[in-house]
Design an enzyme around this catalytic site. Structure first.
Site, mmCIF file in Angstrom:
data_model
loop_
_atom_site.group_PDB
_atom_site.id
_atom_site.type_symbol
_atom_site.label_atom_id
_atom_site.label_comp_id
_atom_site.label_asym_id
_atom_site.label_seq_id
_atom_site.Cartn_x
_atom_site.Cartn_y
_atom_site.Cartn_z
ATOM 1 N N SER A 15 0.830 -1.204 0.000
ATOM 2 C CA SER A 15 0.000 0.000 0.000
ATOM 3 C C SER A 15 0.865 1.255 0.000
ATOM 4 C CB SER A 15 -0.884 -0.029 1.266
ATOM 5 O OG SER A 15 -1.651 1.146 1.394
ATOM 6 N N LEU A 17 3.065 4.454 0.338
ATOM 7 C CA LEU A 17 4.431 4.844 -0.004
ATOM 8 C C LEU A 17 5.255 3.633 -0.431
ATOM 9 C CD1 LEU A 17 5.174 7.393 2.910
ATOM 10 C CD2 LEU A 17 4.072 7.799 0.698
ATOM 11 N N CYS A 86 8.868 0.757 4.853
ATOM 12 C CA CYS A 86 7.676 1.614 4.830
ATOM 13 C C CYS A 86 6.521 1.025 5.641
ATOM 14 C CB CYS A 86 7.182 1.813 3.396
ATOM 15 S SG CYS A 86 8.292 2.722 2.331
ATOM 16 N N TYR A 161 4.049 7.937 18.412
ATOM 17 C CA TYR A 161 4.459 8.000 17.001
ATOM 18 C C TYR A 161 5.647 8.948 16.833
ATOM 19 C CZ TYR A 161 4.029 8.408 11.947
ATOM 20 O OH TYR A 161 4.285 8.393 10.597
ATOM 21 N N THR A 196 -2.223 8.676 1.181
ATOM 22 C CA THR A 196 -2.257 7.204 1.261
ATOM 23 C C THR A 196 -3.326 6.788 2.271
ATOM 24 O OG1 THR A 196 -0.798 6.893 3.149
ATOM 25 C CG2 THR A 196 0.284 7.222 1.019
HETATM 26 N N1 LIG Z 1 1.172 8.820 4.552
HETATM 27 C C1 LIG Z 1 1.701 9.779 5.284
HETATM 28 O O1 LIG Z 1 1.200 10.917 5.330
HETATM 29 C C2 LIG Z 1 2.944 9.498 6.098
HETATM 30 C C3 LIG Z 1 3.611 10.597 6.645
HETATM 31 C C4 LIG Z 1 4.762 10.379 7.391
HETATM 32 C C5 LIG Z 1 5.235 9.094 7.573
HETATM 33 N N2 LIG Z 1 4.566 8.044 7.044
HETATM 34 C C6 LIG Z 1 5.110 6.708 7.297
HETATM 35 O O2 LIG Z 1 5.281 6.031 6.087
HETATM 36 C C7 LIG Z 1 5.098 4.624 6.282
HETATM 37 C C8 LIG Z 1 4.152 4.110 5.204
HETATM 38 O O3 LIG Z 1 2.931 4.787 5.325
HETATM 39 P P1 LIG Z 1 1.839 4.733 4.176
HETATM 40 O O4 LIG Z 1 1.297 6.100 4.096
HETATM 41 O O5 LIG Z 1 2.361 4.094 2.958
HETATM 42 O O6 LIG Z 1 0.753 3.790 4.893
HETATM 43 P P2 LIG Z 1 -0.195 2.643 4.283
HETATM 44 O O7 LIG Z 1 -1.201 2.383 5.351
HETATM 45 O O8 LIG Z 1 -0.681 3.016 2.926
HETATM 46 O O9 LIG Z 1 0.790 1.383 4.149
HETATM 47 C C9 LIG Z 1 1.388 0.789 5.264
HETATM 48 C C10 LIG Z 1 1.585 -0.684 4.970
HETATM 49 O O10 LIG Z 1 2.291 -1.259 6.099
HETATM 50 C C11 LIG Z 1 1.757 -2.557 6.298
HETATM 51 N N3 LIG Z 1 2.026 -3.020 7.655
HETATM 52 C C12 LIG Z 1 1.458 -2.593 8.814
HETATM 53 N N4 LIG Z 1 1.959 -3.286 9.863
HETATM 54 C C13 LIG Z 1 2.859 -4.177 9.357
HETATM 55 C C14 LIG Z 1 3.696 -5.165 9.940
HETATM 56 N N5 LIG Z 1 3.693 -5.388 11.275
HETATM 57 N N6 LIG Z 1 4.502 -5.885 9.135
HETATM 58 C C15 LIG Z 1 4.494 -5.691 7.788
HETATM 59 N N7 LIG Z 1 3.712 -4.776 7.181
HETATM 60 C C16 LIG Z 1 2.901 -4.017 7.949
HETATM 61 C C17 LIG Z 1 0.263 -2.398 6.021
HETATM 62 O O11 LIG Z 1 -0.355 -3.646 5.769
HETATM 63 C C18 LIG Z 1 0.269 -1.473 4.828
HETATM 64 O O12 LIG Z 1 0.273 -2.179 3.612
HETATM 65 C C19 LIG Z 1 4.551 4.447 7.700
HETATM 66 O O13 LIG Z 1 5.588 3.984 8.532
HETATM 67 C C20 LIG Z 1 4.179 5.845 8.127
HETATM 68 O O14 LIG Z 1 4.442 6.073 9.505
HETATM 69 C C21 LIG Z 1 3.435 8.204 6.306
#
Ligand SMILES: NC(=O)c1ccc[n+]([C@@H]2O[C@H](COP(=O)([O-])OP(=O)(O)OC[C@H]3O[C@@H](n4cnc5c(N)ncnc54)[C@H](O)[C@@H]3O)[C@@H](O)[C@H]2O)c1
Length: 255
Positions: A15, A17, A86, A161, A196
């Site tokens: 999913s 990023l 990610c 977080y 996302t």
């Molecule tokens: N989207 C944003 O605005 C944003 C901003 C800052 C940081 N982030 C960070 O970026 C990263 C990715 O976020 P995203 O927006 O792509 O989120 P997302 O929800 O689209 O994707 C996250 C993915 O991680 C997987 N996941 C969750 N727990 C897991 C585990 N224990 N083992 C393996 N996979 C697991 C989920 O199934 C999901 O597919 C996260 O760590 C988040 O903290 C996101």
């Protein structure tokens, strides 16, 4: 490192990023092993890129699960050159003096974002050490971790977080010291708010205030923009030990 014919682990690649990163690596001719607990989306992605991408049902919190994922990646593609972390979940609850996180909730968030990133980084990094150094650059591997803007700005009240994303950012330099000896580079990206499923946990007000905080462009980031930076980090051999903000110049307000 030229991505063509290199093998990447992308955690959270089912999913957001992570998926955009997997697409970027495939577009550059690489191979991708998605480590994600979302089996349905991960397998659909792998089927759409059969022969070049696989999904492995890895929970990054569990060391044995990560070890099994690494073995499966080696069985499928023979090596690991790139690791992009990610995996994560949004944290719906804020902390305040009247309503702090329980120790269990705090630990759960840290386990996923901080310990999970560390697990995959150290085990993938150990595997990269077995690679032959690339002829021109001497590189054996590249690791890119994902922190968040919450690690740095004082206005976030996402207590656990913020703590764990600060931990991900903070371990970048020590990891660089440890890994550089082997020709492995480590960087981290500190994204602002990206479009996302992750943000589903934020209220519409919180999302709007984060977008307002961006100076230019005034919008959420596109996951392809995150993936473009990952691609640059991988391809630029002089980039090492950096934590890079990717946030449209944001100065987020308190929330
Ligand atoms: N989207 C944003 O605005 C944003 C901003 C800052 C940081 N982030 C960070 O970026 C990263 C990715 O976020 P995203 O927006 O792509 O989120 P997302 O929800 O689209 O994707 C996250 C993915 O991680 C997987 N996941 C969750 N727990 C897991 C585990 N224990 N083992 C393996 N996979 C697991 C989920 O199934 C999901 O597919 C996260 O760590 C988040 O903290 C996101």
């Amino acid at each position: 490192m030229n991505i063509e014919r290199k093998v990447a682990i992308v955690t959270g690649g089912s999913s957001g990023l992570g998926q955009a990163t997997a697409e970027r690596i495939l577009a550059a001719g690489g191979r991708v092993a998605i480590f994600d607990i979302d089996r349905q989306r991960g397998q659909a992605f792998a089927e759409a890129h059969a022969g070049k991408a696989i999904h492995i049902d890895v929970d990054v919190v569990l060391e044995e699960s990560v070890r099994a994922g690494i073995r499966a990646t080696l069985d499928a593609f023979g090596a690991i050159h790139i690791c992009v972390n990610c995996a994560g979940v949004g944290q719906p609850r804020r902390a305040s003096v009247h309503d702090t996180h329980s120790a269990a909730e705090f630990t759960r968030i840290l386990q996923l974002h901080l310990v999970g990133t560390y697990n995959v980084t150290r085990l993938a990094g150990a595997q990269m050490m077995d690679n032959e150094p690339l002829a021109r650059s001497g590189e054996r591997g590249v690791i890119v971790n994902t922190a968040a803007l919450d690690a740095q700005h004082n206005g976030s009240n996402q207590l656990a977080y913020s703590a764990c994303t600060a931990g991900v950012a903070g371990m970048t330099r020590p990891l660089t010291l440890a890994m550089s000896t082997y020709g492995i580079r480590v960087c981290a990206i500190m994204p602002g708010v990206f479009d996302t499923p992750f943000k589903a946990n934020l209220s519409p007000d919180a999302r709007a205030s984060l977008v307002t905080a961006s100076r230019f462009p005034k919008r959420e980031g596109d996951p392809a923009e995150f993936a473009a930076l990952v691609g640059h980090i991988i391809e630029n051999p002089y980039l090492n030990g950096e934590v890079i903000r990717l946030d449209g110049g944001a100065h987020p307000p308190s929330r």
